[in-house]
Motif scaffolding. Sequence first.
Motif, PDB file in Angstrom:
ATOM      1  N   GLY A 158       0.821  -1.211   0.000  1.00  0.00           N
ATOM      2  CA  GLY A 158       0.000   0.000   0.000  1.00  0.00           C
ATOM      3  C   GLY A 158       0.851   1.254   0.000  1.00  0.00           C
ATOM      4  O   GLY A 158       0.587   2.210  -0.746  1.00  0.00           O
ATOM      5  N   TRP A 159       1.904   1.268   0.843  1.00  0.00           N
ATOM      6  CA  TRP A 159       2.800   2.426   0.875  1.00  0.00           C
ATOM      7  C   TRP A 159       3.506   2.598  -0.467  1.00  0.00           C
ATOM      8  O   TRP A 159       3.660   3.721  -0.964  1.00  0.00           O
ATOM      9  N   MET A 160       3.954   1.491  -1.071  1.00  0.00           N
ATOM     10  CA  MET A 160       4.648   1.563  -2.363  1.00  0.00           C
ATOM     11  C   MET A 160       3.744   2.116  -3.452  1.00  0.00           C
ATOM     12  O   MET A 160       4.177   2.929  -4.283  1.00  0.00           O
ATOM     13  N   VAL A 161       2.488   1.690  -3.467  1.00  0.00           N
ATOM     14  CA  VAL A 161       1.544   2.180  -4.475  1.00  0.00           C
ATOM     15  C   VAL A 161       1.330   3.681  -4.320  1.00  0.00           C
ATOM     16  O   VAL A 161       1.308   4.425  -5.308  1.00  0.00           O
ATOM     17  N   GLU A 162       1.169   4.136  -3.074  1.00  0.00           N
ATOM     18  CA  GLU A 162       0.951   5.566  -2.849  1.00  0.00           C
ATOM     19  C   GLU A 162       2.223   6.379  -3.101  1.00  0.00           C
ATOM     20  O   GLU A 162       2.146   7.549  -3.474  1.00  0.00           O
ATOM     21  N   ARG A 163       3.377   5.764  -2.932  1.00  0.00           N
ATOM     22  CA  ARG A 163       4.634   6.487  -3.126  1.00  0.00           C
ATOM     23  C   ARG A 163       5.080   6.492  -4.589  1.00  0.00           C
ATOM     24  O   ARG A 163       5.532   7.516  -5.102  1.00  0.00           O
ATOM     25  N   TYR A 164       4.963   5.350  -5.277  1.00  0.00           N
ATOM     26  CA  TYR A 164       5.508   5.223  -6.626  1.00  0.00           C
ATOM     27  C   TYR A 164       4.446   5.128  -7.720  1.00  0.00           C
ATOM     28  O   TYR A 164       4.787   5.162  -8.905  1.00  0.00           O
ATOM     29  N   GLY A 165       3.192   4.994  -7.350  1.00  0.00           N
ATOM     30  CA  GLY A 165       2.129   4.954  -8.343  1.00  0.00           C
ATOM     31  C   GLY A 165       1.772   3.548  -8.773  1.00  0.00           C
ATOM     32  O   GLY A 165       2.537   2.590  -8.610  1.00  0.00           O
ATOM     33  N   THR A 166       0.586   3.426  -9.349  1.00  0.00           N
ATOM     34  CA  THR A 166       0.043   2.119  -9.716  1.00  0.00           C
ATOM     35  C   THR A 166       0.851   1.446 -10.810  1.00  0.00           C
ATOM     36  O   THR A 166       1.157   0.251 -10.729  1.00  0.00           O
ATOM     37  N   ARG A 167       1.202   2.168 -11.851  1.00  0.00           N
ATOM     38  CA  ARG A 167       1.781   1.539 -13.037  1.00  0.00           C
ATOM     39  C   ARG A 167       3.110   0.856 -12.738  1.00  0.00           C
ATOM     40  O   ARG A 167       3.327  -0.296 -13.145  1.00  0.00           O
TER      41      ARG A 167
END
Length: 448
Positions: free
Chosen positions: A77-86
């Motif tokens: 979850g943190w990675m998605v919010e930090r680096y984006g979905t794609r």
Amino acid sequence: MFRLRSGSRFNPSQVFFGWWIVLGAFLIQVLNGGLFFQAFQAYFKHLENEFGWNKTMISLAFTLSRAESGLLGPIQGWMVERYGTRLILQFGVLLYAAGFFAYASMDNLWQFYGAYLIMSLGSSLAGFITINAAIANWFDKKRPRAMGLASVGWGVSGWALPLIVFGLDALGWRGMAFWSGVLVLCAGVPLSFLFRHRPEPYGYLPDGVKPEEQGETKDGVPATSRPILNFVARSFTVREALKAPSFWYVSLGHGSAMLAVSAINSQFLRYVDQDVGLTEATGAWIYTLLTTVMIGSQLITGFLAERISMRAIIVTCMFGHTAALILLVLADSLPMLMAFAVIHGLSWGFRGPLMTAIRADYFGPAQFATIMGFSSMLVQLGTMTGPLIAGASFDLYASYSPAFIFMAFVTMAGAFLFWSARRPSLPPRSPDDMAQQERGDSNVYAAH
């Protein structure tokens, strides 16, 4: 959903880009569900015959993979919010394919567990939390509808089970695993380019609302910036969500549902063969009926949830799971199995998409991915223990029925957990808290 002028031809540019993200999410879930989760039970017989492993040993791979997914949740979850979905999605697709290639060449139990964990890590990063984080950002009032349509991909993946069974017989389990990895690469990488994490940096607003409909500026704030501030103002932080009783009720209730769903997904074909006395091919077609019913339910549950209480729908479905499990235990003929498939399919189809939608509705989209990640730790307790309990039940009692009876009581308890999960109220905040949250959230909104 798609608005065209009367008499005009279809023009993809006229479709709100959020719906293309929903299409991408749909297809990604077909790949994840069809080749990995739904296919797991089809590999059972081939691994038993070649290596002599028992059901508990094979089921442990699924259990370990769900434990990995649960522990990964908050970090993902943190990675998605930090680096984006794609970016996270692309990394997941590469790992997912690599896992299949490793699976196709493994020769012992530990290699089996290792390959399966790589596949699990890849499918998780390219799956549920990642794609739903994007949908939660791109939709607001239409969020249940969008999540419902995207989740149909999971239902459609169930149609692949007879094809997986055929492919395993025709290609062997190693060949099937290898070509599954090739398919993941050829389809998953192009699909990842459909995804954008948030709409505002691309000049869109959630639900496809036009900037001019809100006014270009208001109090000096551009229209495409106001939703960010609005989402932050009505969204829980991770810490606030963890303090809300509803977070725990929803998470544990979801876990109780997944206990039953994962057990059925992993053991249904063997149950039909061993307990009921029908062939696995017949079981595959019954499972196709189940997924067909589920797809029909998924297509309409989002529209329904925009009109009546999501919580009421979910509670009803949990009791439906209980009834379906009791019917499965009593089943001794094809008609009874078909009745189980219809009830379980309806319950799963109406409930499934609302698991993410109710969290986004209760806690807001600003930190949805991380909140969903923490919640998944509890959900995966159910997902990882379901197949293990079912496999152990057969190894100990030569029947899956004791496990399914136990799960009927668990899903009934889950219904009462969801009934207790009322919408939480936002805790009071100081102006300094709001300013800090807006500053922290604006970075991820602008970056992706």
